[in-house]
Design a protein around this motif. Structure first.
Motif, PDB file in Angstrom:
ATOM      1  N   ASP A  63      -4.255   6.400   1.621  1.00  0.00           N
ATOM      2  CA  ASP A  63      -2.856   6.656   1.251  1.00  0.00           C
ATOM      3  C   ASP A  63      -2.105   5.352   1.014  1.00  0.00           C
ATOM      4  N   ILE A  64      -2.345   4.360   1.861  1.00  0.00           N
ATOM      5  CA  ILE A  64      -1.670   3.073   1.713  1.00  0.00           C
ATOM      6  C   ILE A  64      -2.102   2.395   0.420  1.00  0.00           C
ATOM      7  N   VAL A  65      -3.412   2.382   0.156  1.00  0.00           N
ATOM      8  CA  VAL A  65      -3.931   1.759  -1.073  1.00  0.00           C
ATOM      9  C   VAL A  65      -3.373   2.467  -2.305  1.00  0.00           C
ATOM     10  N   ALA A  66      -3.315   3.800  -2.260  1.00  0.00           N
ATOM     11  CA  ALA A  66      -2.765   4.551  -3.383  1.00  0.00           C
ATOM     12  C   ALA A  66      -1.291   4.212  -3.599  1.00  0.00           C
ATOM     13  N   GLY A  67      -0.556   4.025  -2.500  1.00  0.00           N
ATOM     14  CA  GLY A  67       0.846   3.647  -2.614  1.00  0.00           C
ATOM     15  C   GLY A  67       1.026   2.279  -3.242  1.00  0.00           C
ATOM     16  N   ILE A  68       0.175   1.331  -2.858  1.00  0.00           N
ATOM     17  CA  ILE A  68       0.233  -0.010  -3.444  1.00  0.00           C
ATOM     18  C   ILE A  68      -0.105   0.040  -4.924  1.00  0.00           C
ATOM     19  N   ASP A  69      -1.134   0.797  -5.272  1.00  0.00           N
ATOM     20  CA  ASP A  69      -1.528   0.905  -6.679  1.00  0.00           C
ATOM     21  C   ASP A  69      -0.409   1.505  -7.524  1.00  0.00           C
ATOM     22  N   GLU A  70       0.299   2.476  -6.972  1.00  0.00           N
ATOM     23  CA  GLU A  70       1.393   3.106  -7.716  1.00  0.00           C
ATOM     24  C   GLU A  70       2.536   2.115  -7.926  1.00  0.00           C
ATOM     25  N   ILE A  71       2.828   1.291  -6.901  1.00  0.00           N
ATOM     26  CA  ILE A  71       3.866   0.275  -7.034  1.00  0.00           C
ATOM     27  C   ILE A  71       3.489  -0.719  -8.123  1.00  0.00           C
ATOM     28  N   CYS A  72       2.234  -1.164  -8.117  1.00  0.00           N
ATOM     29  CA  CYS A  72       1.784  -2.127  -9.131  1.00  0.00           C
ATOM     30  C   CYS A  72       1.896  -1.545 -10.533  1.00  0.00           C
ATOM     31  N   ALA A  73       1.466  -0.297 -10.695  1.00  0.00           N
ATOM     32  CA  ALA A  73       1.478   0.324 -12.021  1.00  0.00           C
ATOM     33  C   ALA A  73       2.899   0.494 -12.547  1.00  0.00           C
ATOM     34  N   SER A  74       3.803   0.941 -11.702  1.00  0.00           N
ATOM     35  CA  SER A  74       5.162   1.225 -12.164  1.00  0.00           C
ATOM     36  C   SER A  74       6.016  -0.027 -12.315  1.00  0.00           C
ATOM     37  N   GLU A  75       5.643  -1.117 -11.604  1.00  0.00           N
ATOM     38  CA  GLU A  75       6.448  -2.348 -11.636  1.00  0.00           C
ATOM     39  C   GLU A  75       5.775  -3.468 -12.437  1.00  0.00           C
ATOM     40  N   HIS A  76       4.675  -3.150 -13.136  1.00  0.00           N
ATOM     41  CA  HIS A  76       3.947  -4.141 -13.948  1.00  0.00           C
ATOM     42  C   HIS A  76       3.456  -5.314 -13.109  1.00  0.00           C
ATOM     43  N   ALA A  77       3.075  -5.041 -11.866  1.00  0.00           N
ATOM     44  CA  ALA A  77       2.595  -6.083 -10.959  1.00  0.00           C
ATOM     45  C   ALA A  77       1.064  -6.067 -10.922  1.00  0.00           C
TER      46      ALA A  77
END
Length: 425
Positions: free
Chosen positions: A404-418
């Motif tokens: 769940d934590i990894v999925a949350g980080i991946d979603e942040i990266c995808a939506s924020e172009h990080a």
């Protein structure tokens, strides 16, 4: 030519590139079966996956050539950056980007990209690499660099050894005397997270003539202590504070030099004591060591500043932790920082999986990162690196929660172009 020496059933100690070739071929030609280690083994009670072979490059530690005209240095991959820098210092040169631990090797730093408190000026360590020699998964020797086989060059750099084993590198150097370049610290301290992030964002976007810059934030969980009388526990409040440090060139006075000497000895002594302080009884000392990082001395040399963390950081990083680094474009830097902090603190509140949540941040102006962003169809911007270290409670992070934590980080990266910083931790 010497043959690889078997230290255990899993470890090989090659002395040169030919030895690495034989080791790869003895492992059936697949680098994926190898774990590459640059320096001495770490003592974190970590175990290796089954059926793995360890290739330790600690004997491949030579400085092969220093070219004063071109201001470059050729080294084997197992050479420590601190040793390379000292050799360069004898010629009035230095490495622009070094890690904050003295035992980091050139090949290890290159395989993860390499970032430091000077990255707002010089970019990543891999931006300083002119060319490199490597052994591919089939045991063949190859070379690549900025101006030849550039696609292969970018594929190997930052790949953590998955695309090939780096055996030698040519690095850029700069004209600088690190032992006699003095810096003064301009420090700002914060008790609320919003002000810290806003200040860090401004400083990263406009660093001025700062030689080094770094921000640190610490956020502890409520502490439960036993009552001195009776039963039950008392819950104390959280501790939340941060510091942003910008270090500028200066000419030190005699009194400032004296303060530097006293402060340097104190931090080294604290680190030595804390490194031997185990268990709960040693926690106050280890926390004091961590706190020493938050309050950089007023004046120090550039070399001292680069390795400031090394005097105490090993004592404050004991124990299991979840770590992640994110390169955030400046346009979304603040949003990425807030969302990552909310993600980790939210899991701590709901599950108690984390105790101390700490963050460190740098500015990064990297040609490599700009090219990487363009390759992913992301905006070509300067970045801020945001790294979080979350201390774990024993057995409190089951695999489903980690997913769940990894999925949350991946979603942040995808939506924020990080982009994630795939460090070899």
């Amino acid at each position: 030519m010497s043959t690889p020496q078997t230290v255990s059933a899993e470890e090989y100690l090659p002395r040169d590139t030919a030895d690495v070739v034989r080791t790869v071929r003895n492992s059936r030609g697949r680098v994926e079966r190898l774990t590459v280690r640059g320096g001495e083994p770490v003592e974190d009670n970590l175990t290796l996956p089954d059926q793995r072979t360890v290739v330790s490059l600690r004997r491949m530690n030579s400085v092969l050539d220093i070219n004063l005209g071109r201001r470059t240095v050729r080294v084997q991959a197992g050479a420590k950056l601190s040793d390379i820098d000292r050799r360069l210092g004898a010629h009035g040169l230095g490495l622009p980007v070094v890690g904050d631990h003295r035992d980091i090797t050139a090949g290890g730093f290159a395989s993860v990209g390499g970032v430091s408190s000077a990255s707002h000026r010089y970019g990543l360590f891999i931006d300083q690499i002119v060319d490199l020699e490597y052994v591919d998964p089939d045991g063949r020797i190859g070379t690549c660099g900025r101006n030849h086989h550039t696609e292969r060059f970018h594929r190997i750099l930052g790949a953590g050894g998955r695309a090939g084993i780096i055996t030698a590198l040519t690095l850029d150097a700069v004209d600088i005397d690190k032992d006699h370049t003095w810096l003064t610290t301009d420090a700002d301290r914060f008790l609320d997270f919003d002000s810290f992030v806003e200040h860090a964002h401004r400083e990263i976007a406009n660093p001025g003539n700062a030689a080094l810059q770094v921000g640190r934030w610490v956020d502890t969980a409520p502490l439960k202590v036993a009552r001195p009388v009776g039963t039950g526990h008392v819950q104390l409040g959280t501790v939340r504070f941060g510091q942003w440090s910008s270090l500028y060139p200066t000419t030190p006075t005699r009194s400032l030099r004296a303060r530097r000497e006293v402060g340097s000895r104190t931090r080294k002594s604290l680190g030595a004591i804390a490194s031997h302080a185990g268990g709960k009884a040693g926690m106050p000392v280890r926390n004091a060591a961590a706190g020493a990082l938050m309050f950089a001395p007023k004046v120090l040399t550039l070399r001292d500043a680069e390795y400031l963390a090394d005097t105490v950081i090993s004592s404050s990083e004991r124990g299991p932790a979840y770590r992640v680094g994110i390169f955030a474009p400046l346009s979304t830097y603040a949003s990425v920082f807030y969302r990552l902090h909310d993600l980790f603190s939210g899991h701590r509140e709901r599950t108690g999986c984390f105790t101390v949540i700490s963050a460190m941040t740098y500015g990064v102006r990297s040609s490599y990162l700009r090219d990487e962003a363009a390759a992913r169809n992301l905006p070509a911007e300067d970045h801020g690196l945001i790294t979080f270290t979350c201390r774990l409670r024993p057995s409190a992070l089951p695999s489903e929660l980690l997913r769940d934590i990894v999925a949350g980080i991946d979603e942040i990266c995808a939506s924020e172009h990080a982009m994630r910083y795939e460090s070899a931790d």
